[in-house]
Design an enzyme around this catalytic site. Structure first.
Site, short mmCIF file in Angstrom:
data_model
loop_
_atom_site.label_atom_id
_atom_site.label_comp_id
_atom_site.label_asym_id
_atom_site.label_seq_id
_atom_site.Cartn_x
_atom_site.Cartn_y
_atom_site.Cartn_z
N LYS A 196 7.23 -3.53 14.91
CA LYS A 196 7.95 -3.11 13.71
C LYS A 196 8.91 -1.95 14.03
O LYS A 196 10.03 -1.90 13.53
CB LYS A 196 6.95 -2.70 12.62
CG LYS A 196 6.17 -3.87 12.03
CD LYS A 196 4.97 -3.42 11.24
CE LYS A 196 5.33 -2.64 10.02
NZ LYS A 196 4.15 -2.34 9.18
N GLU A 208 9.55 -5.83 4.65
CA GLU A 208 9.64 -7.22 4.20
C GLU A 208 9.41 -7.31 2.69
O GLU A 208 10.16 -7.98 1.97
CB GLU A 208 8.60 -8.09 4.92
CG GLU A 208 8.74 -8.14 6.42
CD GLU A 208 7.84 -7.15 7.13
OE1 GLU A 208 7.49 -7.41 8.30
OE2 GLU A 208 7.49 -6.10 6.51
N LYS A 248 0.83 -1.21 0.00
CA LYS A 248 0.00 0.00 0.00
C LYS A 248 0.87 1.26 0.00
O LYS A 248 0.62 2.20 -0.75
CB LYS A 248 -0.93 0.00 1.21
CG LYS A 248 -1.92 1.14 1.22
CD LYS A 248 -2.98 0.97 2.29
CE LYS A 248 -4.05 2.04 2.18
NZ LYS A 248 -5.15 1.84 3.14
N HIS A 268 -9.15 -35.78 12.72
CA HIS A 268 -8.16 -36.67 13.33
C HIS A 268 -7.07 -35.89 14.05
O HIS A 268 -6.03 -36.47 14.42
CB HIS A 268 -7.55 -37.57 12.26
CG HIS A 268 -8.54 -38.53 11.67
ND1 HIS A 268 -8.73 -39.81 12.15
CD2 HIS A 268 -9.43 -38.38 10.66
CE1 HIS A 268 -9.68 -40.42 11.46
NE2 HIS A 268 -10.12 -39.57 10.54
N GLY A 289 -5.66 -2.97 3.66
CA GLY A 289 -4.94 -4.14 3.18
C GLY A 289 -5.72 -5.44 3.22
O GLY A 289 -5.79 -6.17 2.24
N ARG A 290 -6.35 -5.72 4.36
CA ARG A 290 -7.07 -6.99 4.47
C ARG A 290 -8.41 -6.97 3.76
O ARG A 290 -9.12 -7.97 3.73
CB ARG A 290 -7.24 -7.36 5.95
CG ARG A 290 -7.96 -6.31 6.78
CD ARG A 290 -7.79 -6.59 8.27
NE ARG A 290 -8.35 -5.55 9.11
CZ ARG A 290 -7.75 -4.39 9.39
NH1 ARG A 290 -6.57 -4.13 8.86
NH2 ARG A 290 -8.32 -3.51 10.18
N GLU A 348 -7.24 -8.89 13.17
CA GLU A 348 -6.64 -7.58 12.97
C GLU A 348 -7.72 -6.50 12.97
O GLU A 348 -7.48 -5.37 13.39
CB GLU A 348 -5.85 -7.54 11.66
CG GLU A 348 -5.01 -6.27 11.51
CD GLU A 348 -3.98 -6.37 10.41
OE1 GLU A 348 -2.84 -6.80 10.69
OE2 GLU A 348 -4.32 -6.02 9.26
#
Length: 513
Positions: A486, A202, A196, A372, A255-256, A341
């Site tokens: 961060k 990263e 964005k 399982h 973003g999400r 978030e």
């Protein structure tokens, strides 16, 4: 908390807690009353999703009281603000216009979304048409919402065919990027950089390494193979991406919530613009239902009623999602970010402290594998965990129909067993074989799992998340909780920061301090 909201919660807390068995015995029409469908046009007729909350503890009294709570929280007004492009993200002074990218929202925002989609479509068609030479692979570099959504959609929709082989890389761990390099031919690979701000450390570090890999492997103009997906196009151009390959999206798309914007570029490249358009259309059908339906009949709001009941009134700290479809294996990961978030907050939208629990911990898994692994706890553990089951009536494979029949019967049987309980011992008296039952679940049964259905599922959960936020009076569109760590990491990189003795010792042990 206003007097009306407090009164609504007091009313909810005073209602009796009845078992699922009692609720079914008291109401023959319970299944139809607590089920609903959202549909959209399909090739052979309407396609859609059935939502069944009859195996939750919701009943008419609870639904009525929750409707009073929604009214006290001005749900209708908040929804109008969201879809009208008003400033709903108060801490950052922004609107949240992701639904406008799908065609539902303020007219100007919708028009902007259509223009941006057309721009993306032209680039997708140019790549498919050979304008950049033969393109077999795309390495999509992003993190958080810039990676989780594309990864989910590509995994779900390209099991049969991908027009371009896409590898989504989010982790700064170089092992992840090297795995993508190993799977791709540099001569036929393009890079998408999704950020964005176009400053995410990263993402930008991985992007630099990807350019270096292209250059070291015979690509004469690595920057000419890069597409930028960003709300900061000028920074992408400064970084070296030609403006013709910069696909912007609005600052008001978080973003999400960004998969519907140019962040969906890798999905469109993999499946084609026709399927991407269908993906948007399925989401738009949910948007229209959410916009036009009130009270308990609004299925996104009804889901939030169930969420609030279990989190606030029953003290449930987690909610599980199990997709009985291999193609939705990444859905729990996606929902973790979307829900935690967005709603993992300690203060309300007005800055005051919350007065109850907010988002539960979202977790889950896939189909019979999870049975399982973790269903032991769901059936016999001491935690009460509301469960969502998701399945498709149409199979995603061409094998013997027995495969899909076994898959679906297991899905439905787990919900039935959670509710009914019992004792597996022959004499019915062995406590180790006893199942308490009365454990809630909801089921989302899709007619088919195609692009439109996936879009509808994701949009449903977006609006469910927003509805929960309104009932909790919090802002679901900021995410300051990711910033402190961060900042400290940057302090370490810069050789500064005053850290506790444990952190100092760890840095020294790793050769970083």
């Amino acid at each position: 908390m206003s007097d009306k909201i407090a009164a609504a919660w007091n009313c909810l807390e005073a209602l009796p807690q009845r078992s699922l068995q009692e609720l079914f015995e008291a109401d023959e029409g319970r299944v139809s009353a607590l089920s609903g469908r959202i549909e959209w046009p399909g090739e052979g007729g309407p396609n859609g999703i059935l939502f069944d909350w009859s195996k939750t503890h919701l009943d008419g009294d609870l639904l009525g009281a929750f409707e009073e709570l929604a009214e006290a929280c001005d749900f209708a007004g908040r929804r109008a603000m969201l879809l009208g492009g008003e400033v709903i993200n108060v801490t950052e002074g922004r609107a949240a216009t992701h639904s406008a990218m799908r065609g539902v929202g303020d007219a100007a925002d919708v028009e902007e979304g259509e223009a941006l989609l057309a721009r993306m479509g032209m680039l997708v068609e140019a790549i498919h048409g050979g304008a950049f030479g033969e393109v077999k692979h795309l390495i999509h570099i992003g993190i958080g919402g810039s990676a989780l959504g594309p990864a989910l959609a590509i995994d779900a929709l390209t099991r049969d065919l991908a027009l371009v082989d896409v590898h989504v890389v989010s982790n700064i761990d170089g092992v992840a990027l090297e795995a993508a390099f190993a799977a791709c031919d540099p001569a036929t690979t393009m890079i998408a950089v999704a950020s964005k701000t176009f400053t995410t450390i990263e993402t930008m570090t991985n992007a630099q390494s990807a350019l270096k890999w292209l250059g070291e492997n015979g690509v004469s103009d690595p920057s000419g193979r890069v597409v930028a997906l960003t709300a900061s196009p000028e920074k992408a151009v400064e970084w070296g991406v030609d403006e013709t390959r910069v696909l912007p999206f609005p600052e008001s798309v978080g973003g999400r919530y960004s998969l519907w914007s140019s962040i969906g570029f890798p999905v469109a490249l993999a499946v084609g613009m026709d399927d991407f358009t269908a993906f948007l259309a399925g989401a738009r059908a949910v948007d229209e239902h959410f916009r036009d339906t009130d009270g308990r009949e609004n299925l996104c709001l009804r889901a939030a009623f169930a969420d609030q009941y279990y989190t606030r009134l029953r003290g449930c700290q987690t909610r599980a999602c199990f997709a009985y479809d291999e193609r939705l294996g990444l859905l729990p990961d996606y929902l973790q970010q979307l829900e935690m978030e967005s709603n993992g907050k300690r203060v309300k939208a007005d800055g005051s402290q919350v007065d109850g629990p907010t988002a539960p911990i979202t977790w889950g898994g896939v189909g019979t594998d999870a049975q399982h692994a973790v269903f032991q706890l769901l059936h016999q553990g001491t935690h009460l965990v509301p469960v969502d089951f998701i399945a498709s009536i149409a199979p995603g494979d061409a094998l013997d129909p027995a495969h899909h029949a076994i898959l679906l019967t297991n899905c439905f049987a787990q919900g039935a067993a959670l509710m009914a309980g019992g004792n597996m011992a022959k004499d019915g008296k062995d406590p180790a074989r006893a199942f308490p039952g009365d454990r809630p679940s909801a089921t989302m049964l899709c007619d088919d799992l195609d692009a439109a259905t996936l879009g509808a599922l994701i949009a449903f959960h977006e609006h469910r998340t927003f509805a929960n936020a309104v009932l909790m009076q919090i802002n679901p569109f900021d995410q300051f909780g990711v910033e402190l760590g961060k900042k400290m990491a940057k302090d370490i990189e810069a050789g500064g920061g005053d850290f506790d003795p444990s952190t100092q010792a760890l840095l020294k042990a790793a050769g970083l301090g």
